[in-house]
Write a protein that holds these residues in place. Sequence first.
Motif, PDB file in Angstrom:
ATOM      1  N   GLU A   1       0.834  -1.208   0.000  1.00 27.24           N
ATOM      2  CA  GLU A   1       0.000   0.000   0.000  1.00 27.24           C
ATOM      3  C   GLU A   1       0.863   1.250   0.000  1.00 27.24           C
TER       4      GLU A   1
ATOM      5  N   LYS B   1      -0.314  -3.439  -6.534  1.00 27.01           N
ATOM      6  CA  LYS B   1      -1.010  -4.687  -6.233  1.00 27.01           C
ATOM      7  C   LYS B   1       0.002  -5.818  -6.025  1.00 27.01           C
TER       8      LYS B   1
ATOM      9  N   GLU C   1      -0.221  -8.659  -7.313  1.00 26.75           N
ATOM     10  CA  GLU C   1      -0.032  -9.307  -8.618  1.00 26.75           C
ATOM     11  C   GLU C   1       1.108  -8.666  -9.399  1.00 26.75           C
ATOM     12  N   THR C   2       1.271  -7.355  -9.238  1.00 24.72           N
ATOM     13  CA  THR C   2       2.355  -6.647  -9.932  1.00 24.72           C
ATOM     14  C   THR C   2       3.714  -7.099  -9.404  1.00 24.72           C
TER      15      THR C   2
ATOM     16  N   THR D   1      -2.303   5.017  -8.679  1.00 24.31           N
ATOM     17  CA  THR D   1      -1.638   3.746  -8.379  1.00 24.31           C
ATOM     18  C   THR D   1      -0.642   3.483  -9.508  1.00 24.31           C
TER      19      THR D   1
ATOM     20  N   GLU E   1      -0.311   0.829 -11.246  1.00 25.15           N
ATOM     21  CA  GLU E   1      -0.980   0.137 -12.361  1.00 25.15           C
ATOM     22  C   GLU E   1      -1.675   1.147 -13.276  1.00 25.15           C
TER      23      GLU E   1
ATOM     24  N   THR F   1       0.692  -5.944 -14.373  1.00 22.65           N
ATOM     25  CA  THR F   1       0.427  -7.141 -13.558  1.00 22.65           C
ATOM     26  C   THR F   1       0.794  -8.412 -14.332  1.00 22.65           C
TER      27      THR F   1
END
Length: 598
Positions: free
Chosen positions: A259, A264, A266-267, A559, A561, A573
């Motif tokens: 955070e 994320k 996944e990234t 973010t 992403e 990701t």
Amino acid sequence: MSTATYPETWDLDVFFKGGSESEELKQHLHTYGEKIEVFAKKVEQFQTPASSDSSYLVYQHIQEAKGIMMGVFQAGAFASCLEAQDMNDTGAGVIRGKVTAMGAEFSSAFQAFQQKLSKTEDQVWDELLKDDGLKEYTFIMTEWREAAKDKLSEAEEGLISALGVDGYHGWGQMYNALVSEMSVEIEVDGEVKTLSVGQANNLRSHEDPKVREDVHQKLEAAWSKNENLFAQTLNHLGGYRLAMYKKRGWDDFMKEPLEYNRMKPETLDAMWGAISKSKDAFVKFLDHKAKLLGLEKMSWAHIGAPLSESVKKLSYDEGAAFILKHFKKFGPEMAAFAEKAFEDGWIEAEDRAGKRPGGFCTGFPLSEQSRIFMTYSGSMSNVATLAHELGHAFHTYALRPMDPLNRRYAMNVAETASTFAEMIVSDAAVKEADTKDEQAALLEDKVSRSIAFFMNIHSRFIFEQRFYEERKEGFVTAKRLNELTTEAQNEAYAGAVTDNEPHFWASKLHFHITGVPFYNFPYTFGYLFSLSVYARALEEGQAYEEKYMALLRDTAVMTTEDLAMKHLGEDITTEAFWMKGIELCIQDAEEFVRLTSE
């Protein structure tokens, strides 16, 4: 045309005259201490908004908080500069303690404000964000709200902040104090010298293999001698974090670092997954370098060994001129900014005793200036480091049109701007090399950075993950920390190195820093992300500078992403995105092997 002569020491008096004895600084700290008290009292009286009528009051509180943040950051940046330029300046440590205490007091009040704000009903919240004064804070206020919902009550979070000064942060300061007392004796050029661990680390790239081996052995012995003390600092830092997470109901210790970096899981998984599948070329590079050094296999003492003395040395002015020349090819604004930094004494580069090792860039928000710290000794690696830190400063400069609250970018994208600037210079150095030997040496320096990000940083990440898993069950002994480090190094280096540095966990400051959890993977993220940005810059030339600055401005309000999708049209990701950057690094490694095999 006469050559410019740039100052090699920075100007700090423009902020507060008199160094650590500055009366101006004392007054500044007193003023902001009073402002924090006033703000804390206002927060006590503040009620969770029941309607959009509260929008102006919310706006006022945010403006007041913003002003305090800038004042505290200004003092903190000054303390960092004083501590770095002279490690024997005890007054700088006193200032650091005062700023830390002030920061904790403000943090407690600000968190209480965020907690009250977070309890606003959804409909009222949406109305608040439509207010002309508040709508530019939509991203950051939403981030505050989500973070506050995840935390304990105002009183409990306030207690955590207060106890953290002498608890959590105290252990980090204890680590620094222990390291400052350490020294090792190393024989260099027939003379035995007593060196700090920072000075000894600088000899890891010494041209004499005996010096490198001596440094490796002596440092390992020094960290080993103090291993139980450092096991205490690391365990208490980790234990404090885990206890805080548990109280908040957080099961995953990666929640805070992810955070914090606005990314994320996944990234992160995709990035390490792509790297793990791409180690072969770098193992071959290390095997080849070992042979060039006359070794059967690479060993830890020689990873940083120079391969050639043919690389030219550049004076500080020549290094600055090289940077400015190639920044101009990228864009006029970046070059003009760097020139101002050189001319106005924003950089502490002098090679002298008593300075802290390493380099950094820090911002003075009230003055809208940055300061860069490093020790310049004339190598192309120094020039690249200087460009790296100027990249950080340019990132801060690019954000100036943004409201100060919309300038806080995460560490992973912070490393993007710096690495981008470094690439401009290191690429140019390879292309402009006068001889094949020099080209090979510069290429080796470039590939070594890839190895640092893909192998060394990876080993730190693996170690830290496993340390936190075991710390959940109780105290992790120094012996076990050595084992975890060895296992992580073997895995991350894919067997390319014959031995280990088992006390790396003790020697690496980043494991003991309290401000940033998991101070490792953001470096690798920034390195690879910047490769994609750099590829665009090469395609578009000077026309890309405006787009690049737009990307930098968005780093604080998106973010990672969303940032990549908006500015690069890429889904980060997926492993495919990360492979593009890794492939460029593999090409460099293969080119080096080819050049030095002929």
